[in-house]
Motif scaffolding. Structure first.
Motif, short mmCIF file in Angstrom:
data_model
loop_
_atom_site.label_atom_id
_atom_site.label_comp_id
_atom_site.label_asym_id
_atom_site.label_seq_id
_atom_site.Cartn_x
_atom_site.Cartn_y
_atom_site.Cartn_z
N VAL A 304 -5.22 -19.67 -20.56
CA VAL A 304 -3.46 -19.49 -21.46
C VAL A 304 -2.88 -18.29 -20.80
O VAL A 304 -2.90 -17.53 -20.17
N THR A 305 -1.54 -19.50 -19.91
CA THR A 305 -0.65 -18.77 -19.37
C THR A 305 0.84 -18.92 -19.74
O THR A 305 1.10 -20.11 -20.48
N GLY A 306 1.17 -17.72 -19.31
CA GLY A 306 2.49 -17.90 -19.88
C GLY A 306 2.78 -17.16 -21.03
O GLY A 306 2.21 -16.99 -22.04
N PRO A 307 3.72 -16.29 -21.30
CA PRO A 307 4.38 -15.51 -22.90
C PRO A 307 4.28 -16.59 -24.09
O PRO A 307 5.09 -16.67 -24.76
N VAL A 308 3.41 -16.69 -25.04
CA VAL A 308 2.67 -17.24 -26.26
C VAL A 308 3.71 -16.96 -27.19
O VAL A 308 4.14 -17.69 -28.09
N GLU A 309 3.65 -15.21 -27.18
CA GLU A 309 4.61 -14.74 -28.44
C GLU A 309 5.85 -15.11 -28.56
O GLU A 309 6.51 -14.83 -29.57
N ARG A 310 6.38 -15.75 -27.99
CA ARG A 310 8.43 -15.86 -27.42
C ARG A 310 8.11 -17.34 -27.41
O ARG A 310 9.33 -17.99 -27.43
N LEU A 311 7.09 -18.08 -27.93
CA LEU A 311 8.13 -19.88 -28.29
C LEU A 311 8.41 -19.55 -29.75
O LEU A 311 8.43 -18.77 -30.24
N PRO A 312 9.72 -20.97 -29.70
CA PRO A 312 10.25 -20.78 -31.24
C PRO A 312 9.62 -20.52 -32.32
O PRO A 312 8.27 -21.74 -32.34
N GLY A 313 9.74 -20.50 -33.60
CA GLY A 313 8.79 -20.46 -34.39
C GLY A 313 8.40 -22.59 -34.56
O GLY A 313 7.02 -22.27 -34.80
N PRO A 314 9.25 -23.37 -34.62
CA PRO A 314 8.96 -25.05 -34.53
C PRO A 314 7.42 -24.88 -34.36
O PRO A 314 7.14 -25.81 -34.35
N VAL A 315 7.85 -24.70 -32.91
CA VAL A 315 7.04 -25.12 -31.96
C VAL A 315 6.11 -24.32 -31.93
O VAL A 315 4.03 -25.62 -31.68
N SER A 316 5.68 -23.57 -32.44
CA SER A 316 4.29 -22.53 -32.57
C SER A 316 3.83 -22.83 -33.73
O SER A 316 2.68 -23.05 -34.22
N ARG A 317 4.58 -22.90 -34.61
CA ARG A 317 4.25 -22.87 -36.07
C ARG A 317 3.04 -24.40 -35.72
O ARG A 317 2.02 -25.18 -36.00
#
Length: 404
Positions: A304-317
């Motif tokens: 995993v590279t990059g801030p996954v926790e900062r993804l927009p809600g729709p994209v992350s879900r």
């Protein structure tokens, strides 16, 4: 009972008649002031029919008048709980929304004027026919010059008794015909406007999209849990090792518990009007998917590279559901094989890749079943793209989603 007599036994026939008679009340009230109802001339009758028209048009300019007329029409012109039009998918044929445009006000004005004139005509028609029937029976002993009848009764005789039924039946026929005519007119003039029909269509579209989303949620969550359970049960039976069997049962238990949590989230969406975003898992919860896959025997290599926790809600879900379906697809078709998962997040997009060895008997074409099709559909809805299929001797699921 003959079909032509059946309307006479239906309550709606008489509620329609009452609705029509009420529509002419304004004319008779105004006529009692001017020109009077004692013995109006032809000009007086013309005044009775025309003087209330401006008042009807003025009343139609009030937005709430359309709602009031719609409610009256539904209750009195249509038979109670059957106040829906056949052939229109259960949608009401008469609107109860207030006027929102001049077109709505114009249709309401035309309806009020039509209701006024038809009501006056029905009152006069029924009055003349019933009066004629009474005259033929001899119940009216006034001279023809003062009885107010437009049609003269025939001379007295024994034949008048059966003939007196003809005007009475004609009055009933006028009641039935005028009621049906006003019902058709109400559906035309008080029916939903184009804006209302569009709003209903948009609402129905939203409902269908929501149902489709819920179906995908259930497919992904329950399908993943069942696949893990099947793989674990098969591996435990093949291993015939009590210790391995205990681990397999533990994995099945954990996966089942997670599936129940997902099911509860979906049911909460069905029960609540407002659907909180927190009710659905995101990519930050992906570790439990990886643990479930590992418990099934798959060796998952994650980068995993990059801030996954900062993804927009729709994209992350949606990314979580895509990953869930990709891992489920691996276990279902390839079994516990090594899996490489790569997740990369930058300022513009999320890139996720899941790769595993192809099963020996595969004849994959890259199209896949409903699960892989769901991955592609999710990606398309978010403005991204997803590719699934064989690649250099491996099976891959590659997803790219924009963050904006």
């Amino acid at each position: 009972m003959p079909g032509f007599l059946r309307p006479l036994t239906q309550a709606v026939t008489y509620t329609r008649c009452l609705h029509i008679l009420l529509g002419s009340a304004v004319a008779w009230v105004s006529a009692s002031v001017y020109p009077g109802l004692a013995s109006p001339t032809r000009g007086g009758w013309l005044a009775i029919l025309t003087l209330p028209v401006p008042l009807m048009v003025l009343a139609a300019m009030v937005p709430a008048m359309r709602r009031a007329e719609g409610l009256q029409a539904r209750m009195m012109l249509l038979p109670g709980p059957h106040a829906r039009v056949k052939g229109e998918d259960g949608e009401p044929g008469i609107s109860v929304a207030p006027s929102v445009s001049w077109r709505d006000r114009g249709r309401t004005a035309l309806w009020l004027v039509l209701r006024l004139e038809v009501g006056c005509g029905v009152v006069l028609g029924i009055g003349q026919l019933i009066g004629l029937s009474f005259a033929m029976l001899g119940a009216i002993d006034e001279p023809p010059e003062t009885d107010g009848l437009l049609l003269a009764a025939p001379s007295a005789g024994w034949a008048n008794l059966p003939l007196s039924l003809v005007p009475a039946l004609a009055a009933l026929a006028l009641t039935v015909v005028s009621g049906r005519f006003m019902t058709l007119a109400a559906r035309r003039l008080l029916g939903p406007s184009p804006a209302e029909r569009l709003a209903v269509l948009e609402e129905r579209t939203e409902q269908l999209l929501e149902r489709n989303r819920i179906a995908r949620e259930l497919h992904d969550s329950i399908g993943h849990a069942l696949t893990v359970a099947v793989v674990q049960a098969g591996a435990a039976r093949a291993a015939a090792d009590p210790e391995f069997t205990d681990r397999a049962l533990e994995a099945v238990e954990e996966t089942g518990r997670a599936a129940l949590e997902d099911l509860e989230r979906v049911l909460r969406v069905l029960r609540e009007d407002e659907k909180p975003a927190s009710a659905r898992p995101t990519l930050t919860d992906a570790e439990r998917l990886l643990d479930s896959a590992r418990a099934s025997g798959a060796k998952v290599d994650v980068e995993v590279t990059g801030p996954v926790e900062r993804l927009p809600g729709p994209v992350s879900r949606e990314g979580y559901r895509m990953l869930q379906e990709a891992l489920t697809n691996v276990l279902r078709h390839s079994g516990p094989v090594p899996v490489r998962l790569r997740i990369a997040v930058d300022d513009a997009r999320l890139v996720m890749s899941v790769r595993n060895a192809l099963p020996r008997q595969t004849t994959a074409t890259g199209r896949g079943g409903s699960g892989l099709r769901g991955i592609r559909e999710r990606a398309t809805l978010l403005g991204g793209r997803a590719t699934t299929g064989p690649d250099e001797g491996e099976w891959q699921v590659h997803v790219e989603l924009p963050l904006r």
